[in-house]
Design a protein around this motif. Structure first.
Motif, PDB file in Angstrom:
ATOM      1  N   SER A 168       0.875  -1.062  -0.127  1.00 42.72           N
ATOM      2  CA  SER A 168       0.091  -0.115  -0.062  1.00 42.72           C
ATOM      3  C   SER A 168       0.904   1.189  -0.103  1.00 42.72           C
ATOM      4  CB  SER A 168      -1.034   0.026   1.428  1.00 42.72           C
ATOM      5  OG  SER A 168      -1.782  -1.150   1.072  1.00 42.72           O
ATOM      6  N   LEU A 169       0.752   2.113  -1.060  1.00 44.77           N
ATOM      7  CA  LEU A 169       1.572   3.157  -1.244  1.00 44.77           C
ATOM      8  C   LEU A 169       0.679   4.218  -1.929  1.00 44.77           C
ATOM      9  CD1 LEU A 169       4.837   1.576  -2.785  1.00 44.77           C
ATOM     10  CD2 LEU A 169       4.541   2.779  -0.305  1.00 44.77           C
ATOM     11  N   THR A 170       1.071   5.585  -1.287  1.00 44.94           N
ATOM     12  CA  THR A 170       0.517   6.854  -1.944  1.00 44.94           C
ATOM     13  C   THR A 170       1.705   7.637  -2.806  1.00 44.94           C
ATOM     14  OG1 THR A 170      -1.312   6.656  -0.540  1.00 44.94           O
ATOM     15  CG2 THR A 170      -0.754   8.651  -1.619  1.00 44.94           C
ATOM     16  N   VAL A 171       1.624   8.125  -3.993  1.00 46.91           N
ATOM     17  CA  VAL A 171       2.562   8.960  -4.632  1.00 46.91           C
ATOM     18  C   VAL A 171       1.561  10.004  -4.982  1.00 46.91           C
ATOM     19  CG1 VAL A 171       4.376   8.923  -6.386  1.00 46.91           C
ATOM     20  CG2 VAL A 171       3.749   6.654  -5.439  1.00 46.91           C
ATOM     21  N   SER A 172       1.851  11.248  -4.369  1.00 46.13           N
ATOM     22  CA  SER A 172       1.108  12.224  -4.771  1.00 46.13           C
ATOM     23  C   SER A 172       1.548  12.647  -5.754  1.00 46.13           C
ATOM     24  CB  SER A 172       1.103  13.388  -3.675  1.00 46.13           C
ATOM     25  OG  SER A 172       0.860  12.785  -2.182  1.00 46.13           O
ATOM     26  N   ALA A 173       0.423  13.655  -6.676  1.00 50.20           N
ATOM     27  CA  ALA A 173       0.709  14.057  -7.670  1.00 50.20           C
ATOM     28  C   ALA A 173       1.970  15.032  -7.656  1.00 50.20           C
ATOM     29  CB  ALA A 173      -0.343  14.917  -8.251  1.00 50.20           C
ATOM     30  N   GLY A 174       2.846  15.120  -8.732  1.00 50.36           N
ATOM     31  CA  GLY A 174       4.150  15.903  -8.837  1.00 50.36           C
ATOM     32  C   GLY A 174       5.212  15.344  -8.049  1.00 50.36           C
ATOM     33  N   THR A 175       4.948  14.069  -7.287  1.00 49.42           N
ATOM     34  CA  THR A 175       6.199  13.815  -6.346  1.00 49.42           C
ATOM     35  C   THR A 175       6.936  12.568  -6.902  1.00 49.42           C
ATOM     36  OG1 THR A 175       4.608  12.410  -5.081  1.00 49.42           O
ATOM     37  CG2 THR A 175       4.849  14.591  -4.516  1.00 49.42           C
ATOM     38  N   THR A 176       7.957  12.234  -6.323  1.00 50.86           N
ATOM     39  CA  THR A 176       8.767  11.192  -6.930  1.00 50.86           C
ATOM     40  C   THR A 176       8.815   9.954  -5.958  1.00 50.86           C
ATOM     41  OG1 THR A 176      10.093  12.593  -8.209  1.00 50.86           O
ATOM     42  CG2 THR A 176      10.815  10.154  -7.833  1.00 50.86           C
ATOM     43  N   LEU A 177       8.701   8.765  -6.298  1.00 48.20           N
ATOM     44  CA  LEU A 177       8.625   7.419  -5.510  1.00 48.20           C
ATOM     45  C   LEU A 177       9.944   6.651  -6.134  1.00 48.20           C
ATOM     46  CD1 LEU A 177       7.929   5.485  -3.248  1.00 48.20           C
ATOM     47  CD2 LEU A 177       6.407   4.249  -5.300  1.00 48.20           C
ATOM     48  N   ALA A 178      10.871   6.540  -5.210  1.00 49.63           N
ATOM     49  CA  ALA A 178      12.030   5.576  -5.786  1.00 49.63           C
ATOM     50  C   ALA A 178      11.738   4.209  -5.114  1.00 49.63           C
ATOM     51  CB  ALA A 178      13.248   6.279  -5.342  1.00 49.63           C
ATOM     52  N   LEU A 179      12.086   3.228  -5.924  1.00 46.31           N
ATOM     53  CA  LEU A 179      12.001   1.807  -5.518  1.00 46.31           C
ATOM     54  C   LEU A 179      13.332   1.176  -5.426  1.00 46.31           C
ATOM     55  CD1 LEU A 179       8.902   0.827  -7.611  1.00 46.31           C
ATOM     56  CD2 LEU A 179       8.975   1.506  -5.365  1.00 46.31           C
ATOM     57  N   VAL A 180      13.713   0.837  -4.251  1.00 44.30           N
ATOM     58  CA  VAL A 180      15.089   0.103  -4.327  1.00 44.30           C
ATOM     59  C   VAL A 180      15.020  -1.283  -3.539  1.00 44.30           C
ATOM     60  CG1 VAL A 180      16.380   2.482  -4.218  1.00 44.30           C
ATOM     61  CG2 VAL A 180      15.580   1.188  -2.213  1.00 44.30           C
ATOM     62  N   GLY A 181      16.115  -1.940  -3.647  1.00 43.08           N
ATOM     63  CA  GLY A 181      15.990  -3.180  -3.067  1.00 43.08           C
ATOM     64  C   GLY A 181      16.819  -4.200  -3.910  1.00 43.08           C
ATOM     65  N   GLU A 182      17.154  -5.423  -3.415  1.00 41.37           N
ATOM     66  CA  GLU A 182      17.785  -6.488  -4.081  1.00 41.37           C
ATOM     67  C   GLU A 182      17.231  -6.936  -5.275  1.00 41.37           C
ATOM     68  OE1 GLU A 182      20.744  -7.219  -3.126  1.00 41.37           O
ATOM     69  OE2 GLU A 182      20.981  -6.324  -0.957  1.00 41.37           O
ATOM     70  N   THR A 183      18.031  -7.538  -6.060  1.00 37.82           N
ATOM     71  CA  THR A 183      17.480  -8.198  -7.431  1.00 37.82           C
ATOM     72  C   THR A 183      16.396  -9.164  -6.922  1.00 37.82           C
ATOM     73  OG1 THR A 183      19.645  -7.958  -8.543  1.00 37.82           O
ATOM     74  CG2 THR A 183      18.041  -9.375  -9.454  1.00 37.82           C
TER      75      THR A 183
END
Length: 630
Positions: A402-417
């Protein structure tokens, strides 16, 4: 099935090379076990096949009438020949001679003209049916999910679209018409023979069956060898296709495998020579026996015609006309022996084609899509208790996110392969549908949006850059067909690639080559970025969009991307800290779960998984920039 990247002949065409029938017709075909298996697995209702031809009922009826007319009209020639020999020549009847000879020429002229019309009609029907099937299959496959193409070999898809559907031409223009033609010709010839001489017709019927049986035995013997030759020929074609390409030659040269591949090619070609020799010599003694039988048939007829008890007062003209008909009956009879194999092969083609047309659409467009105003769209993206598994037996690649990415903002996804970053980002572009939960933009479930609207809203640039073998202009116009040259240059400039394109002799008209091989990996990626930016999407998904760039080029492009990302919702997957650090939110994924969520400073302060990833890659401020995933 065979590896369909090889140019193996489709089922409907295999019989064309399956042996040598000499002047007595094409060699009979043997039913391919693969065709039987295909039909056993996916039977084809005859009504569905006939439905393909229902729009062309008039043309089919006309073809049938023409075939019957050709068979009946052709039977006039032997009777005209008898009139010439028995009446016109002995009695010096010039008028009858002219009429008989003129009739022969007229028969030939009419049958040939009707044959041209038949070919035109059958080819037209065949091509239109193939066109409909080809476009229907292509359009249906485009509606399939990415998962379908992940589990299906590309060669198999290409084979069904090209080889199998092209094989339909043989079904329509050869198999169906040959069956009708052979039946009518055989029946008409038999009737004509009986009309000329019932006694000699009985003799022919006694001799024809063993002759046909011997012909079939020879043909089947050759078919076995020819089938092996076709498989080796497919191997030869496959070796050419795999080696003599940009990727293939790059592999050969970098591995120093030229000698090995040349030796493999030579061995395959040598096998083909041996198989061809065996094919030509197979059953030669049987062929000699068969030729003796064929030669004996007219001899027996002449012998029977010489005895008063069997001649029935037969004239020389009748004898010659009869032997002409008798010699011609072999071809339609041999053709009718092929009906079983041709029927199975034809139905197998339909089964394979219908199999693709019947594939369920896993990611179906909504029946009543929500209409949106692109000018007022904000671009709020929400993941609501999203779970996704690639198939029912596998673990969740995305598990209760569950995530919310507001308009105009950036979500970066990181993690192991393998942590689910690319899968999660792909859900935003609806490359997959959630197994449970939902993904929304401005509160609208993506499954309620028209695919064309979603493609305008969400722009994707992935690390697997794909350029079509066309010009730079054509590649860019895929994103915006109505874009002007000014728009194209603006997008190229934003992607830091305009100077490169301007320096090329043909500039926008430069052909990029197969999969863009004319350009480096970084250049291809910048062209792909320009293509996406040309759509001016409200939501950007950047999946390792700068992974193929060196540090200096990446910094230039990243600066341009940051300017373009302002006012847009951006979901980015990146391994480099310089790309991740500015994001308002950073989600650290672990086996599909969100393990940590926050901005760069907050996550470092937690001294958790994110902090360990940064430390493991050289520290937060170390150059070159540390990577954040394995």
């Amino acid at each position: 099935m065979n590896d369909t990247t090889s140019p193996v002949q489709p089922a409907g065409q295999r019989g064309a090379q399956g042996g040598h029938g000499g002047r007595f017709g094409r060699a009979p075909e043997k039913i391919d076990p693969a065709d039987r298996e295909q039909l056993a697995e996916s039977p084809v209702p005859m009504r569905r096949v006939l439905a393909l031809f229902s729009p062309h009922r008039r043309q089919v009826a006309a073809v049938t009438a023409i075939i019957v007319a050709i068979s009946v009209i052709s039977m006039a020639s032997p009777f005209l020949l008898r009139a010439v020999i028995d009446d016109a020549l002995p009695h010096q009847d010039v008028s009858l001679l002219l009429w008989a000879v003129g009739g022969m020429l007229a028969v030939t002229l009419v049958t040939q003209l009707l044959g041209v019309v038949q070919t035109w009609l059958t080819t037209g029907v065949g091509e239109r049916v193939m066109h409909g099937l080809r476009t229907d299959v292509f359009a249906h496959l485009q509606r399939q999910s990415i998962a379908f193409f992940t589990r299906t070999r590309s060669g198999e898809v290409q084979s069904r679209l090209t080889h199998d559907i092209s094989g339909m031409q043989a079904v329509i223009t050869s198999t169906a018409t040959s069956i009708a033609s052979n039946v009518t010709t055989a029946v008409a010839t038999a009737i004509a023979m009986i009309a000329l001489s019932p006694q000699l017709s009985l003799l022919s019927l006694l001799v024809i069956p063993p002759a046909v049986w011997m012909t079939r035995r020879v043909a089947l013997l050759r078919r076995d060898i020819t089938a092996r030759r076709q498989r080796r020929l497919a191997d030869l074609h496959s070796q050419v296709e795999e080696t003599l390409t940009v990727s293939g030659m790059t592999l050969v040269k970098t591995l120093g495998a030229a000698e090995t591949t040349a030796r493999r090619f030579t061995d395959t070609s040598t096998d083909l020579v041996d198989l061809e020799m065996r094919s030509q010599l197979a059953g030669r003694w049987r062929m000699a026996t068969m030729q003796i039988i064929f030669a004996a048939i007219p001899a027996l007829i002449y012998l029977a015609a010489g005895f008063p008890a069997t001649s029935g007062g037969m004239t020389i003209g009748t004898l010659i006309a009869f032997t002409t008909l008798q010699a011609g009956i072999f071809r339609p009879l041999m053709g009718l022996l092929n009906v079983g194999a041709q029927w199975i092969s034809s139905m197998a083609l339909f089964s394979r084609i219908f199999g693709y047309l019947d594939l369920p659409v896993e990611i179906a467009p909504p029946a009543d899509p929500v209409r949106i105003d692109h000018d007022t769209l904000r671009g709020d993206v929400r993941f609501e208790a999203v779970r996704f598994a690639h198939d029912p037996t596998s673990r969740y690649a995305v598990d209760d996110v569950s995530l919310t990415v507001s308009a105009g903002t950036t979500l970066a996804l990181v993690g192991e392969t393998g942590s689910g970053k690319t899968t999660l980002a792909g859900l935003v572009a609806r490359l997959h549908d959630p197994t449970s939960g939902r993904v929304t933009i401005d509160g609208i479930d993506l499954r309620d949006l028209d695919p064309a609207d979603l493609a305008r809203i969400v722009g994707v640039v992935s690390q697997d850059t794909h350029l079509v073998h066309a010009s730079i202009r054509d590649n860019l116009l895929l994103a915006a067909p109505d874009a002007s040259d000014v728009d194209l240059w603006r997008a190229l400039e934003a992607a830091q690639v305009s100077a490169l394109v301007a320096a090329l002799p043909d500039q926008l008209d430069t052909v990029v080559g197969a999969r863009g091989h004319r350009f480096s990996g970084g250049e291809r990626q910048r062209l792909a970025i320009a293509r996406t930016l040309l759509r001016n999407p409200r939501v950007l998904v950047l999946d390792e969009a700068t992974s193929a760039l060196d540090n200096e080029t990446e910094r230039d492009l990243q600066a341009a991307l940051e300017r373009l990302m302002k006012g847009r919702t951006t979901i980015t997957i990146a391994h480099r800290l310089s790309t991740v650090r500015p994001a308002e939110q950073i989600a650290v994924l672990d086996h599909g779960h969100v393990a940590e969520l926050g901005d760069h400073d907050a996550l470092l302060a937690q001294d958790g998984r994110y902090a360990r990833l940064v430390a493991a890659r050289g520290g937060a401020e170390t150059e070159p920039e540390p990577a954040l995933a394995a």
